[in-house]
Design a protein around this motif. Structure first.
Motif, PDB file in Angstrom:
ATOM      1  N   VAL A   8      31.059 -11.949 -43.791  1.00  0.00           N
ATOM      2  CA  VAL A   8      30.209 -11.131 -44.763  1.00  0.00           C
ATOM      3  C   VAL A   8      28.636 -11.757 -44.867  1.00  0.00           C
ATOM      4  O   VAL A   8      27.806 -10.023 -44.996  1.00  0.00           O
ATOM      5  N   LEU A   9      28.215 -12.519 -44.556  1.00  0.00           N
ATOM      6  CA  LEU A   9      27.272 -12.591 -44.426  1.00  0.00           C
ATOM      7  C   LEU A   9      26.243 -11.894 -43.557  1.00  0.00           C
ATOM      8  O   LEU A   9      25.197 -12.034 -43.460  1.00  0.00           O
ATOM      9  N   THR A  10      26.778 -12.394 -42.221  1.00  0.00           N
ATOM     10  CA  THR A  10      26.502 -12.134 -41.420  1.00  0.00           C
ATOM     11  C   THR A  10      26.262 -10.616 -41.312  1.00  0.00           C
ATOM     12  O   THR A  10      24.955  -9.987 -40.856  1.00  0.00           O
ATOM     13  N   ALA A  11      27.199  -9.766 -41.239  1.00  0.00           N
ATOM     14  CA  ALA A  11      27.105  -8.634 -41.794  1.00  0.00           C
ATOM     15  C   ALA A  11      25.395  -7.831 -42.936  1.00  0.00           C
ATOM     16  O   ALA A  11      24.778  -7.476 -42.245  1.00  0.00           O
ATOM     17  N   VAL A  12      25.673  -8.436 -43.939  1.00  0.00           N
ATOM     18  CA  VAL A  12      24.822  -8.054 -44.994  1.00  0.00           C
ATOM     19  C   VAL A  12      23.683  -8.495 -44.566  1.00  0.00           C
ATOM     20  O   VAL A  12      22.245  -7.945 -44.364  1.00  0.00           O
ATOM     21  N   VAL A  13      23.075 -10.570 -43.818  1.00  0.00           N
ATOM     22  CA  VAL A  13      21.773 -10.552 -43.441  1.00  0.00           C
ATOM     23  C   VAL A  13      21.444  -9.436 -42.556  1.00  0.00           C
ATOM     24  O   VAL A  13      20.298  -9.209 -42.467  1.00  0.00           O
ATOM     25  N   ALA A  14      22.354  -8.954 -41.647  1.00  0.00           N
ATOM     26  CA  ALA A  14      21.917  -8.556 -40.218  1.00  0.00           C
ATOM     27  C   ALA A  14      21.673  -6.899 -40.716  1.00  0.00           C
ATOM     28  O   ALA A  14      20.614  -6.650 -39.884  1.00  0.00           O
ATOM     29  N   SER A  15      22.679  -6.619 -41.199  1.00  0.00           N
ATOM     30  CA  SER A  15      21.629  -5.291 -42.733  1.00  0.00           C
ATOM     31  C   SER A  15      20.372  -5.095 -43.178  1.00  0.00           C
ATOM     32  O   SER A  15      19.010  -4.414 -42.636  1.00  0.00           O
ATOM     33  N   ARG A  16      19.611  -6.643 -43.323  1.00  0.00           N
ATOM     34  CA  ARG A  16      18.481  -6.796 -43.760  1.00  0.00           C
ATOM     35  C   ARG A  16      17.769  -7.078 -42.904  1.00  0.00           C
ATOM     36  O   ARG A  16      16.743  -6.632 -43.254  1.00  0.00           O
ATOM     37  N   ALA A  17      17.812  -7.916 -42.152  1.00  0.00           N
ATOM     38  CA  ALA A  17      16.961  -8.057 -40.915  1.00  0.00           C
ATOM     39  C   ALA A  17      17.094  -6.834 -40.200  1.00  0.00           C
ATOM     40  O   ALA A  17      15.627  -6.311 -39.874  1.00  0.00           O
ATOM     41  N   VAL A  18      17.161  -6.441 -40.056  1.00  0.00           N
ATOM     42  CA  VAL A  18      17.676  -4.881 -38.460  1.00  0.00           C
ATOM     43  C   VAL A  18      16.013  -3.941 -39.740  1.00  0.00           C
ATOM     44  O   VAL A  18      15.404  -3.400 -39.432  1.00  0.00           O
ATOM     45  N   ALA A  19      16.120  -3.831 -40.663  1.00  0.00           N
ATOM     46  CA  ALA A  19      16.163  -3.497 -41.690  1.00  0.00           C
ATOM     47  C   ALA A  19      14.255  -3.223 -42.282  1.00  0.00           C
ATOM     48  O   ALA A  19      14.166  -2.190 -42.367  1.00  0.00           O
ATOM     49  N   SER A  20      14.518  -5.075 -42.032  1.00  0.00           N
ATOM     50  CA  SER A  20      12.943  -5.947 -42.392  1.00  0.00           C
ATOM     51  C   SER A  20      12.415  -5.329 -40.994  1.00  0.00           C
ATOM     52  O   SER A  20      11.338  -5.157 -41.235  1.00  0.00           O
ATOM     53  N   LEU A  21      13.073  -5.756 -39.552  1.00  0.00           N
ATOM     54  CA  LEU A  21      12.400  -5.249 -38.623  1.00  0.00           C
ATOM     55  C   LEU A  21      12.171  -4.071 -38.507  1.00  0.00           C
ATOM     56  O   LEU A  21      11.051  -2.807 -38.333  1.00  0.00           O
ATOM     57  N   ALA A  22      12.827  -2.988 -38.633  1.00  0.00           N
ATOM     58  CA  ALA A  22      12.672  -1.419 -38.258  1.00  0.00           C
ATOM     59  C   ALA A  22      11.540  -0.995 -39.335  1.00  0.00           C
ATOM     60  O   ALA A  22      10.674  -0.189 -38.726  1.00  0.00           O
ATOM     61  N   SER A  23      11.470  -1.661 -40.311  1.00  0.00           N
ATOM     62  CA  SER A  23      10.778  -0.741 -41.275  1.00  0.00           C
ATOM     63  C   SER A  23       9.355  -1.217 -41.182  1.00  0.00           C
ATOM     64  O   SER A  23       8.325  -0.810 -41.309  1.00  0.00           O
ATOM     65  N   GLY A  24       8.812  -2.429 -40.190  1.00  0.00           N
ATOM     66  CA  GLY A  24       7.652  -2.917 -40.362  1.00  0.00           C
ATOM     67  C   GLY A  24       7.166  -2.770 -38.795  1.00  0.00           C
ATOM     68  O   GLY A  24       6.429  -3.659 -37.916  1.00  0.00           O
ATOM     69  N   LEU A  25       8.330  -1.539 -37.813  1.00  0.00           N
ATOM     70  CA  LEU A  25       8.034  -1.375 -36.022  1.00  0.00           C
ATOM     71  C   LEU A  25       6.069  -0.882 -35.988  1.00  0.00           C
ATOM     72  O   LEU A  25       5.771  -0.135 -36.940  1.00  0.00           O
ATOM     73  N   GLY A  26       5.479  -1.841 -34.938  1.00  0.00           N
ATOM     74  CA  GLY A  26       4.329  -0.947 -35.099  1.00  0.00           C
ATOM     75  C   GLY A  26       3.394  -1.281 -35.840  1.00  0.00           C
ATOM     76  O   GLY A  26       2.044  -1.266 -35.481  1.00  0.00           O
ATOM     77  N   GLY A  27       3.550  -0.945 -36.859  1.00  0.00           N
ATOM     78  CA  GLY A  27       2.311  -1.763 -38.008  1.00  0.00           C
ATOM     79  C   GLY A  27       2.344  -0.418 -38.248  1.00  0.00           C
ATOM     80  O   GLY A  27       0.916  -0.367 -39.757  1.00  0.00           O
ATOM     81  N   GLY A  28       2.097   0.990 -37.907  1.00  0.00           N
ATOM     82  CA  GLY A  28       1.098   2.165 -38.345  1.00  0.00           C
ATOM     83  C   GLY A  28       1.981   3.521 -39.054  1.00  0.00           C
ATOM     84  O   GLY A  28       3.787   3.175 -38.316  1.00  0.00           O
ATOM     85  N   ARG A  29       1.631   3.392 -39.947  1.00  0.00           N
ATOM     86  CA  ARG A  29       2.852   4.425 -40.352  1.00  0.00           C
ATOM     87  C   ARG A  29       2.994   5.876 -39.930  1.00  0.00           C
ATOM     88  O   ARG A  29       4.641   5.545 -39.651  1.00  0.00           O
TER      89      ARG A  29
END
Length: 525
Positions: free
Chosen positions: A146-167
């Motif tokens: 359960v923690l792997t699923a939730v934390v992986a989801s958060r990590a992917v969300a955080s990484l993907a939303s910050g790709l590149g730094g440009g809007r």
């Protein structure tokens, strides 16, 4: 601190639902659906325990891996999975990073998807209780999974939303990454034709998944049930290492975003250049048209609705590639019109509080309806026309083209007519400008799906004369009837559009202030 943040999560969610009764209804329906899925899963896990250990392990590993993949891929469609506790809003508070991580992880577990996943994972104990060693191992494997699923989801969300730094790059990545997800079904179907998909093949795939990060936490109790102690130890190590890695990735990404939060910046515009506003008549409808067309050209929230344009023909080609491809692709244009015709169903929601400026100018409702419809049609009509002509230009059969055009534009115009009324009647929570265009607010997914289905159903009923005549002309290859279908589609669709603009315009004149009030309430949630 963790308990305070969890209480804040439920307080924010409660405030969001309290402001919108319909959003509360949607949330409750979503919760009931989750309970239905959960009941079915628990019943299946109980009966699974009466079989052999190998079968039970294969089912749990296979389904568990799919659940984990769902959690991981979810953020690629909706950045910031849980919009009720956005880390960007917590930047100004002196919260230690580790406590924030724990709070956000627990908030993910305590949401409806997290609770369903957790209880279903606990239900595996009902299966493994028949094998004591596996039951003991499951006490460790369940929180790991359960923690792997939730934390992986958060990590992917955080990484993907910050790709590149440009809007622009973030927005483009969020839209473009959705394309392979839509095509995944046809691609799998195409690959499946290359080999026999049988039980043996599925078991091979499950055995491979058991050694991967998405399946290891679900798999090592199954190995203990069958006495494979070395394999169980190796998979436990993989599961622990996976959780540690995704936790570190999430921690690093979140730390970076808290220190350097995303900021939006306006692009420079040369003096005197006012874009589409300088190319249209200086009338209320023209101004609304210019503003709406600017949204369609530059706003990813609008552009995401056009993703289906290249995908629908691709899907049709995948499923008809061994048959009459030209005949199948002939129906791509009606499908495209059917899908993008709904684009205006709640268009005012995307204006946000900027809708106040339009109300202050006293723009009449019919002018607003005309401007928004023309802007959407300026994008959609050429697309539908190209998609309709291309198959006949490649495979021939030009006599069928008028009927397809009649169906396509009949559905498109009727959909715009229905949307002219619905968008003057209600607003829905939508992503803010500059945010991920695929984000979802709790309680709105069910309501949006219901709205889509209702508008499509009404549009299909209203355009049914063109659909029936066009379909008969297409399958009988009757050229005269095909031209009749074109005329019927334009006349019927045009009549529905005009009626929708008049009705929707009068309704907007009455409901404009109320819509603005709801928009402000949603923005302050």
């Amino acid at each position: 601190m963790v308990a305070t943040l969890l209480r804040l999560r439920y307080r924010v969610l409660g405030n969001q639902l309290a402001r919108s009764p319909w959003q509360l209804v949607g949330f409750l329906f979503g919760a009931l659906y989750g309970l239905g899925v959960l009941f079915s899963a628990l019943a299946g896990l109980v009966f699974l325990g009466f079989g052999d250990a190998a079968t039970a392990g294969s089912v749990i590993v296979g389904v568990g891996s799919l659940v984990t993949l769902g959690w991981v891929l979810g953020p690629l469609i909706a950045f910031g999975v849980d919009t009720t506790l956005d880390p960007a809003r917590l930047v100004v508070f002196p919260i230690p990073l580790n406590r924030l991580l724990i709070a956000l992880a627990l908030a993910g577990v305590c949401g409806v998807p997290g609770l369903v996943t957790t209880v279903a994972a606990l239900g595996t104990l009902a299966t493994w209780v028949h094998w004591p060693a596996a039951a003991v191992a499951a006490l460790l494997g369940i929180p790991l999974a359960v923690l792997t699923a939730v934390v992986a989801s958060r990590a992917v969300a955080s990484l993907a939303s910050g790709l590149g730094g440009g809007r622009r790059l973030r927005e483009a990545s969020g839209v473009l990454i959705f394309i392979p997800l839509i095509l995944a079904g046809p691609i799998v179907a195409g690959v499946a034709t290359g080999f026999a998909v049988n039980l043996d093949t599925i078991l091979v795939v499950v055995r491979i998944l058991a050694w991967t990060p998405v399946g290891a936490a679900w798999a090592f109790p199954a190995d203990l049930a069958t006495g494979a102690w070395p394999a169980a130890a190796a998979k436990l190590a993989i599961a622990v290492a996976t959780l540690a890695i995704v936790w570190m990735l999430w921690r690093r990404s979140l730390a970076d975003s808290l220190v350097r939060p995303r900021q939006t910046a306006a692009a420079r515009v040369e003096s005197g250049r006012i874009g589409w506003f300088g190319r249209v008549p200086s009338a209320p409808a023209g101004a609304v048209f210019a503003r709406s067309l600017t949204y369609w050209v530059r706003d990813p929230r609008y552009l995401r609705q056009l993703i289906v344009v290249p995908l629908l023909p691709a899907v049709l080609w995948f499923y008809a590639r061994d048959g009459d491809v030209g005949s199948a692709l002939g129906w791509a244009a009606p499908l495209v019109a059917f899908v993008i015709g709904i684009s205006l169903y709640a268009d005012i929601s995307y204006d946000g509080t900027a809708f106040a400026a339009q109300l202050a100018t006293g723009v009449r409702g019919w002018a607003d309806r005309v401007g928004r419809t023309l802007a959407a049609a300026a994008i959609a009509a050429p697309i539908v026309l190209i998609v309709a002509i291309a198959p006949f230009a490649i495979w021939g059969g030009w006599s069928r083209l008028p009927g397809i055009l009649g169906i396509s534009f009949g559905v498109l115009l009727a959909s715009y007519g229905v949307c002219a009324v619905t968008s003057a009647s209600f607003v829905i929570p939508v992503p803010d400008a500059g945010a991920n265009p695929f984000a979802r607010v709790p309680g709105t997914t069910f309501l949006q799906g219901l709205a889509f289905f209702g508008i499509w159903l009404v549009a299909l009923v209203l355009s049914s004369p063109a659909i029936v005549v066009g379909a008969i002309a297409y399958f009988t290859d009757d050229a005269v009837l095909s031209w009749i279908a074109l005329a019927v589609g334009l006349v019927v669709g045009g009549a529905v559009l005009v009626g929708g603009i008049l009705v929707g315009g009068r309704r907007l004149d009455r409901t404009g202030p109320a819509l603005l009030s709801r928009l402000k309430a949603m923005k302050s949630a």
